[in-house]
Design a protein around this motif. Structure first.
Motif, mmCIF file in Angstrom:
data_model
loop_
_atom_site.group_PDB
_atom_site.id
_atom_site.type_symbol
_atom_site.label_atom_id
_atom_site.label_comp_id
_atom_site.label_asym_id
_atom_site.label_seq_id
_atom_site.Cartn_x
_atom_site.Cartn_y
_atom_site.Cartn_z
ATOM 1 N N LEU A 193 0.788 -1.185 -0.109
ATOM 2 C CA LEU A 193 -0.014 -0.009 -0.016
ATOM 3 C C LEU A 193 0.987 1.406 0.079
ATOM 4 C CD1 LEU A 193 -2.891 -1.286 2.592
ATOM 5 C CD2 LEU A 193 -3.160 -0.741 0.019
ATOM 6 N N LEU A 194 2.110 1.002 0.726
ATOM 7 C CA LEU A 194 3.032 2.159 0.698
ATOM 8 C C LEU A 194 3.715 2.456 -0.783
ATOM 9 C CD1 LEU A 194 4.769 1.974 3.890
ATOM 10 C CD2 LEU A 194 3.049 3.758 3.184
ATOM 11 N N ASP A 195 3.445 1.493 -1.748
ATOM 12 C CA ASP A 195 3.771 1.577 -3.111
ATOM 13 C C ASP A 195 5.400 1.666 -3.176
ATOM 14 O OD1 ASP A 195 3.529 1.407 -5.833
ATOM 15 O OD2 ASP A 195 3.501 3.584 -6.021
ATOM 16 N N VAL A 196 6.077 0.876 -2.198
ATOM 17 C CA VAL A 196 7.566 0.740 -2.360
ATOM 18 C C VAL A 196 7.847 -0.434 -3.427
ATOM 19 C CG1 VAL A 196 7.431 1.560 0.021
ATOM 20 C CG2 VAL A 196 7.695 -0.762 -0.391
ATOM 21 N N ASP A 197 9.121 -0.386 -3.586
ATOM 22 C CA ASP A 197 9.734 -1.263 -4.452
ATOM 23 C C ASP A 197 10.119 -2.582 -3.511
ATOM 24 O OD1 ASP A 197 9.718 -0.072 -6.616
ATOM 25 O OD2 ASP A 197 11.822 0.736 -6.302
ATOM 26 N N SER A 198 9.755 -4.041 -3.988
ATOM 27 C CA SER A 198 10.096 -5.024 -3.188
ATOM 28 C C SER A 198 9.511 -5.128 -1.704
ATOM 29 C CB SER A 198 11.580 -5.481 -3.221
ATOM 30 O OG SER A 198 12.159 -5.162 -4.403
ATOM 31 N N PRO A 199 8.319 -5.131 -1.679
ATOM 32 C CA PRO A 199 7.543 -4.995 -0.484
ATOM 33 C C PRO A 199 7.696 -6.409 0.477
ATOM 34 C CG PRO A 199 5.892 -5.317 -2.208
ATOM 35 C CD PRO A 199 7.161 -4.839 -2.935
ATOM 36 N N ASP A 200 7.929 -7.353 -0.295
ATOM 37 C CA ASP A 200 8.159 -8.781 0.391
ATOM 38 C C ASP A 200 9.479 -8.618 1.066
ATOM 39 O OD1 ASP A 200 6.086 -9.854 -0.669
ATOM 40 O OD2 ASP A 200 7.082 -11.231 -2.000
ATOM 41 N N VAL A 201 10.592 -8.067 0.672
ATOM 42 C CA VAL A 201 11.898 -7.631 1.248
ATOM 43 C C VAL A 201 11.750 -6.856 2.568
ATOM 44 C CG1 VAL A 201 14.272 -6.864 0.870
ATOM 45 C CG2 VAL A 201 13.341 -8.218 -0.961
ATOM 46 N N TRP A 202 10.919 -5.617 2.323
ATOM 47 C CA TRP A 202 10.775 -4.895 3.457
ATOM 48 C C TRP A 202 10.104 -5.419 4.609
ATOM 49 C CZ3 TRP A 202 14.272 -1.134 3.831
ATOM 50 C CH2 TRP A 202 14.610 -0.586 2.617
ATOM 51 N N ALA A 203 8.981 -6.270 4.324
ATOM 52 C CA ALA A 203 8.306 -6.963 5.069
ATOM 53 C C ALA A 203 9.165 -7.978 5.914
ATOM 54 C CB ALA A 203 7.271 -7.739 4.611
ATOM 55 N N SER A 204 10.037 -8.589 5.452
ATOM 56 C CA SER A 204 10.744 -9.677 6.025
ATOM 57 C C SER A 204 11.842 -8.766 6.964
ATOM 58 C CB SER A 204 11.661 -10.249 4.830
ATOM 59 O OG SER A 204 12.476 -9.759 4.155
ATOM 60 N N PHE A 205 12.250 -7.705 6.504
ATOM 61 C CA PHE A 205 13.130 -6.927 7.522
ATOM 62 C C PHE A 205 12.474 -6.711 8.830
ATOM 63 C CE2 PHE A 205 15.723 -4.849 3.721
ATOM 64 C CZ PHE A 205 16.413 -6.132 3.669
ATOM 65 N N VAL A 206 11.114 -6.455 8.921
ATOM 66 C CA VAL A 206 10.469 -5.789 9.948
ATOM 67 C C VAL A 206 10.237 -7.104 10.737
ATOM 68 C CG1 VAL A 206 8.268 -5.162 10.650
ATOM 69 C CG2 VAL A 206 9.260 -3.682 8.837
ATOM 70 N N LEU A 207 9.897 -8.147 10.231
ATOM 71 C CA LEU A 207 9.545 -9.325 10.616
ATOM 72 C C LEU A 207 10.605 -10.010 11.666
ATOM 73 C CD1 LEU A 207 7.183 -11.037 8.250
ATOM 74 C CD2 LEU A 207 6.271 -10.309 10.448
ATOM 75 N N SER A 208 11.846 -9.779 10.811
ATOM 76 C CA SER A 208 13.022 -10.247 11.220
ATOM 77 C C SER A 208 13.351 -9.378 12.768
ATOM 78 C CB SER A 208 14.289 -10.238 10.356
ATOM 79 O OG SER A 208 15.485 -10.596 11.063
ATOM 80 N N VAL A 209 13.246 -8.079 12.573
ATOM 81 C CA VAL A 209 13.520 -7.230 13.655
ATOM 82 C C VAL A 209 12.512 -7.578 14.933
ATOM 83 C CG1 VAL A 209 13.232 -4.860 14.713
ATOM 84 C CG2 VAL A 209 14.438 -5.399 12.781
ATOM 85 N N VAL A 210 11.229 -7.795 14.727
ATOM 86 C CA VAL A 210 10.170 -8.053 15.735
ATOM 87 C C VAL A 210 10.474 -9.281 16.392
ATOM 88 C CG1 VAL A 210 7.958 -8.283 16.031
ATOM 89 C CG2 VAL A 210 8.588 -6.360 14.731
ATOM 90 N N PHE A 211 10.473 -10.444 15.583
ATOM 91 C CA PHE A 211 10.759 -11.582 16.060
ATOM 92 C C PHE A 211 11.872 -11.801 17.005
ATOM 93 C CE2 PHE A 211 7.363 -12.902 12.919
ATOM 94 C CZ PHE A 211 6.483 -13.545 13.786
ATOM 95 N N ASN A 212 13.182 -11.337 16.446
ATOM 96 C CA ASN A 212 14.370 -11.408 17.131
ATOM 97 C C ASN A 212 14.272 -10.638 18.475
ATOM 98 O OD1 ASN A 212 16.581 -12.834 15.978
ATOM 99 N ND2 ASN A 212 15.931 -11.978 14.073
ATOM 100 N N ALA A 213 13.350 -9.496 18.455
ATOM 101 C CA ALA A 213 13.398 -8.785 19.914
ATOM 102 C C ALA A 213 12.437 -9.679 20.502
ATOM 103 C CB ALA A 213 12.676 -7.402 19.645
ATOM 104 N N LEU A 214 11.491 -10.372 20.082
ATOM 105 C CA LEU A 214 10.529 -11.144 21.022
ATOM 106 C C LEU A 214 11.382 -12.297 21.545
ATOM 107 C CD1 LEU A 214 7.873 -11.234 21.710
ATOM 108 C CD2 LEU A 214 7.246 -12.527 19.795
#
Length: 257
Positions: free
Chosen positions: A204-225
């Motif tokens: 929805l933010l119309d960024v390039d490679s949304p899958d990649v950016w999503a994986s970055f966020v998930l990695s940060v969050v799950f590692n913090a958890l």
């Protein structure tokens, strides 16, 4: 022949299974995933150690049945608390929700239980591989391959399988087919919902490679958890995670421009 404590074999089977699930949860809460062993759980439920395999096919299946009880609660909480009016706000709310909801609701032990199952040497099904792909921090987790006792307990002993074939519980309830695949599928569905949600926000933010950016966020969050589940201070980590996630969103949208 077991001593029946209810009016029917089916009721007896379900009663003992529920006792096993309750016992497994107690050990997981108090001692972590490694405390959930056939010996511990069977003793707490008041049955012989090998008799546990008349009700579940493996210790992993029992752990998954414990997890199943909490999946609907997580879904409802997610839907209620992640509702910002814009994609960036929803991504930040997601990070805040997962770091707040699970540890404060005493769900850290459940996360450990899940990681233990999906990283088990016996978890080699396609469902396992798919689930693991949605939890980046799990790939760095090393299974306890040297724990021979645990490995032995995670596969149904041959003798237990022979006992089950003539067990009255089996006759009444049908073959004791493992429900592990179904529970793993439910867990996969939850992880897929979460990962798809984050990916959709970047789309929805119309960024390039949304899958990649999503994986970055998930990695940060799950590692913090993971760090929180291992004793890190949630109040210290949460603002750091919020800052990291916000920086990732800003970096993604800056590249778009």
């Amino acid at each position: 022949m077991p001593q029946f404590r209810s009016s029917s074999v089916r009721e007896h089977h379900m009663m003992v299974l529920n006792q096993l699930i309750a016992a497994a949860e107690e050990f997981a809460r108090d001692g972590g995933a490694q405390a959930v062993t056939a010996g511990n759980v069977a003793a707490r439920a008041g049955i012989a150690r090998n008799s546990i395999y008349r009700y579940v096919s493996s210790i992993n299946e029992l752990k998954l049945l414990v997890l199943r009880q909490y999946l609907s609660t997580w879904r409802e909480s997610f839907a209620a608390q992640v509702s910002a009016s814009n994609p960036q706000g929803r991504i930040l709310e997601f990070a805040q929700w997962i770091l707040k909801e699970m540890p404060e609701s005493s769900h850290a032990w459940l996360i450990e239980l899940y990681r233990d199952v999906v990283n088990s040497p016996s978890s080699t099904s396609p469902e396992h591989v798919t689930c693991e792909a949605h939890t980046p921090h799990d790939n760095a987790h090393t299974p306890h391959d040297d724990d021979q006792q645990k490995n032995n307990e995670q596969a149904m002993p041959a003798q237990a399988g022979q006992d089950a074939a003539t067990d009255p519980d089996q006759t009444e309830t049908g073959s004791n087919q493992s429900d592990s695949g179904g529970v793993i599928a439910e867990i996969h569905e939850l992880h897929f919902m979460i990962s798809s949600f984050v990916r959709e926000q970047f789309t929805l933010l119309d960024v390039d490679s949304p899958d990649v950016w999503a994986s970055f966020v998930l990695s940060v969050v799950f590692n913090a958890l993971r760090h929180i589940s291992h004793g890190a201070d949630q109040r210290t980590l949460t603002p750091l995670v919020q800052q990291a996630v916000n920086s990732l969103v800003e970096a993604a949208t800056a590249r778009r421009a």
